[in-house]
Design an enzyme around this catalytic site. Structure first.
Site, short mmCIF file in Angstrom:
data_model
loop_
_atom_site.label_atom_id
_atom_site.label_comp_id
_atom_site.label_asym_id
_atom_site.label_seq_id
_atom_site.Cartn_x
_atom_site.Cartn_y
_atom_site.Cartn_z
CB SER A 147 -0.96 0.00 1.19
OG SER A 147 -0.28 -0.27 2.38
CG HIS A 175 -3.55 -1.08 -2.55
ND1 HIS A 175 -4.09 0.18 -2.45
CD2 HIS A 175 -3.23 -1.45 -1.30
CE1 HIS A 175 -4.07 0.56 -1.20
NE2 HIS A 175 -3.56 -0.41 -0.47
CE LYS A 206 -7.45 0.68 0.42
NZ LYS A 206 -6.84 -0.27 1.33
C1 LIG Z 1 -6.89 -0.39 2.75
C2 LIG Z 1 -6.34 -1.73 3.06
C3 LIG Z 1 -7.05 -2.62 3.86
C4 LIG Z 1 -8.28 -2.22 4.61
O1 LIG Z 1 -9.38 -2.20 3.79
P1 LIG Z 1 -10.65 -1.35 4.26
O2 LIG Z 1 -11.76 -1.94 3.47
O3 LIG Z 1 -10.34 0.07 3.94
O4 LIG Z 1 -10.82 -1.59 5.74
C5 LIG Z 1 -6.57 -3.90 3.99
N1 LIG Z 1 -5.41 -4.27 3.42
C6 LIG Z 1 -4.68 -3.42 2.68
C7 LIG Z 1 -3.42 -3.90 2.05
C8 LIG Z 1 -5.12 -2.12 2.48
O5 LIG Z 1 -4.39 -1.27 1.77
#
Ligand SMILES: *Cc1c(COP(=O)(O)O)cnc(C)c1O
Length: 352
Positions: A147, A175, A206
Site C-alpha cells: 500500500s 490494491h 478502493k
Molecule cells: C486499505 C487496506 C485494507 C483495509 O481495507 P478497508 O476496506 O479500507 O478496511 C486492507 N489491506 C490493505 C493492504 C489495504 O491497503
C-alpha cells in the site's frame, strides 16, 4: 477535491478507477435505498443478511472462479476475522515486513506460536525460514500490492514455496483488485495463479469505489469463516445499499478496460517524467507511485509547496513507513488527465 473550500487537484485517493461518483453506482444505491432503507438492522447471522449482499457474494464467486465468497464490512474487519479463525495456536506464520496494519493486527489476534517477519519480498530469506521451521501448520501472509510502495509481492514464488513446504498463503489484494489482471480480476489473475493453497481477500473501498471487502475460497473454507470469524459474526450486517452499489461497480470494473488503460498510460507518463527529479520515484505498474524524499522536514515542505500550487499529494511519514523513508504517495486515478500529471511533474520540478 475541495479542502476547506479550496479546490485541489488530488493525487490522494484510492478510487483508482474513478468509480466512486459514477452515475450507475449512484443510481443503484438510490434504488436500493428506496427498497431496503438505510441499515441492515442486525448482524448477518441473525437477520442482517440481505439479497443484495447475497447477490454480490454470488457474482464475485462466479466471476473470480471461487466456490463461494464471504462479504465483510471492511478489509480491516476481514483480516481481523479470518486470520484468527484460520491460524492455529501451534502454527508458524511468515509475514512480509511491509504488510498492512490489519494483517499485522490479525496475526496478533491469532497469536501463533511462532512469527517470522521476513524482509520485504525476500523470497530466499523466506525459503530458509520455512526450511528451518518444525511447525506442522504454516501460513505465509502478504499484501499482493504494497500500500505504501506500490510494488507487487512475488506471488508465483510464494505459491511455489507454499507448495514446497506444505504451507498456506493468505493474499490481501486491496490494491490489485480492479486494477490488475484481465477484466480487473486482480493479482491472482495477473500472475495466472490457480492454487488451492491460496486464500484470497480483497477490498471494495478502493478500485471498486464503494466500501466493504470479501474473501474467496472453497465451500468448506467459507463455511468455516462464517462460523468462526468473530468480525463477521458479531457485527452489524452490511447495509444493502452498499452491496447494490458494489454490484453496479462490478459491471464497470469488468467492462471498462479503458479505465485500466488510462491508469497504465498515466503511470508510464509519471514514471518517465520523474526521471528528471532529484528524488527517486519507486518503480510501479500499479496506481501507487511513492516519491521518496527521505526526511520528514523535506516531505512536509514539498507537500506544502504542492498545496500552494493547488495540488494535494499526501505526505507519508514514519511510523506508517520505516524511519528515513518519508515519501509523497502519489496515487493515480482513471479520472486524471495526462495534463494533470504534467502539472504535478512541473510543480515538483519547480520545488526541487
Ligand atoms: C486499505 C487496506 C485494507 C483495509 O481495507 P478497508 O476496506 O479500507 O478496511 C486492507 N489491506 C490493505 C493492504 C489495504 O491497503
Amino acid at each position: 477535491m475541495h479542502v476547506d473550500g479550496i479546490p485541489l487537484l488530488a493525487f490522494a485517493s484510492n478510487d483508482y478507477l474513478g468509480l466512486a461518483n459514477h452515475p450507475d453506482l449512484i443510481a443503484a444505491a438510490h434504488a436500493a435505498l428506496d427498497h431496503y432503507g438505510v441499515g441492515a438492522g442486525a448482524s448477518a447471522l441473525i437477520s442482517g443478511h440481505s439479497v443484495p449482499v447475497a447477490e454480490l457474494e454470488l457474482a464475485l464467486a462466479r466471476w473470480l472462479g471461487f466456490e463461494r465468497c464471504l462479504h465483510f464490512s471492511t478489509g480491516y474487519m476481514a483480516n481481523l476475522g479470518i486470520l484468527p479463525a484460520l491460524i492455529g495456536r501451534d502454527a508458524a506464520v511468515f509475514s512480509d515486513a511491509l504488510n498492512h496494519a490489519c494483517l499485522i493486527d490479525g496475526i496478533r489476534l491469532a497469536s501463533p506460536q511462532s512469527l517470522t517477519i521476513y524482509p520485504h519480498g525476500d523470497v530466499e530469506h523466506l525459503q530458509r525460514a520455512l526450511s528451518n521451521c518444525p511447525a506442522g501448520e504454516k501460513w505465509i501472509v502478504t499484501d499482493a500490492v504494497f500500500s505504501m510502495d506500490g510494488d507487487m509481492a512475488p506471488l508465483p514464488a510464494l505459491v511455489a514455496l507454499a507448495d514446497q513446504h506444505d504451507a498456506m498463503l493468505i493474499v490481501d489484494d486491496a490494491h490489485g483488485f480492479g486494477v490488475l489482471g484481465e477484466e480487473g480480476r486482480g493479482s491472482l489473475a495477473h500472475h495466472a495463479i490457480h492454487s488451492g493453497r491460496v486464500l484470497y481477500m480483497a477490498t471494495l473501498g478502493k478500485a471498486a469505489g464503494v466500501f466493504g471487502a470479501f474473501v474467496g475460497g472453497s465451500y468448506d473454507l467459507i463455511e468455516w469463516l462464517m462460523q468462526r470469524s468473530r468480525t463477521y459474526i458479531f457485527t452489524t450486517g452490511t447495509p444493502p445499499v452498499l452491496a447494490a452499489a458494489c454490484l453496479a461497480s462490478l459491471q464497470h470494473i469488468r467492462q471498462d478496460q479503458f479505465r485500466r488503460n488510462r491508469l497504465s498510460q498515466l503511470a508510464r507518463q509519471l514514471q518517465d517524467g520523474a526521471r528528471d527529479l532529484p528524488w527517486a520515484l519507486l518503480p510501479s505498474r500499479t496506481a501507487i507511485h511513492p516519491l521518496m524524499l527521505g526526511d520528514n522536514t523535506t516531505v512536509m515542505r514539498i507537500a506544502k509547496g504542492l498545496q500552494d500550487r493547488g495540488l494535494w499529494v499526501p505526505a507519508i511519514r514514519p511510523p506508517t513507513v520505516p524511519p528515513g523513508s518519508a515519501r509523497l504517495r502519489i496515487s493515480l486515478s482513471a479520472l486524471h488527465l495526462p495534463q494533470d500529471v504534467t502539472y504535478l511533474l512541473d510543480a515538483l520540478k519547480e520545488l526541487a
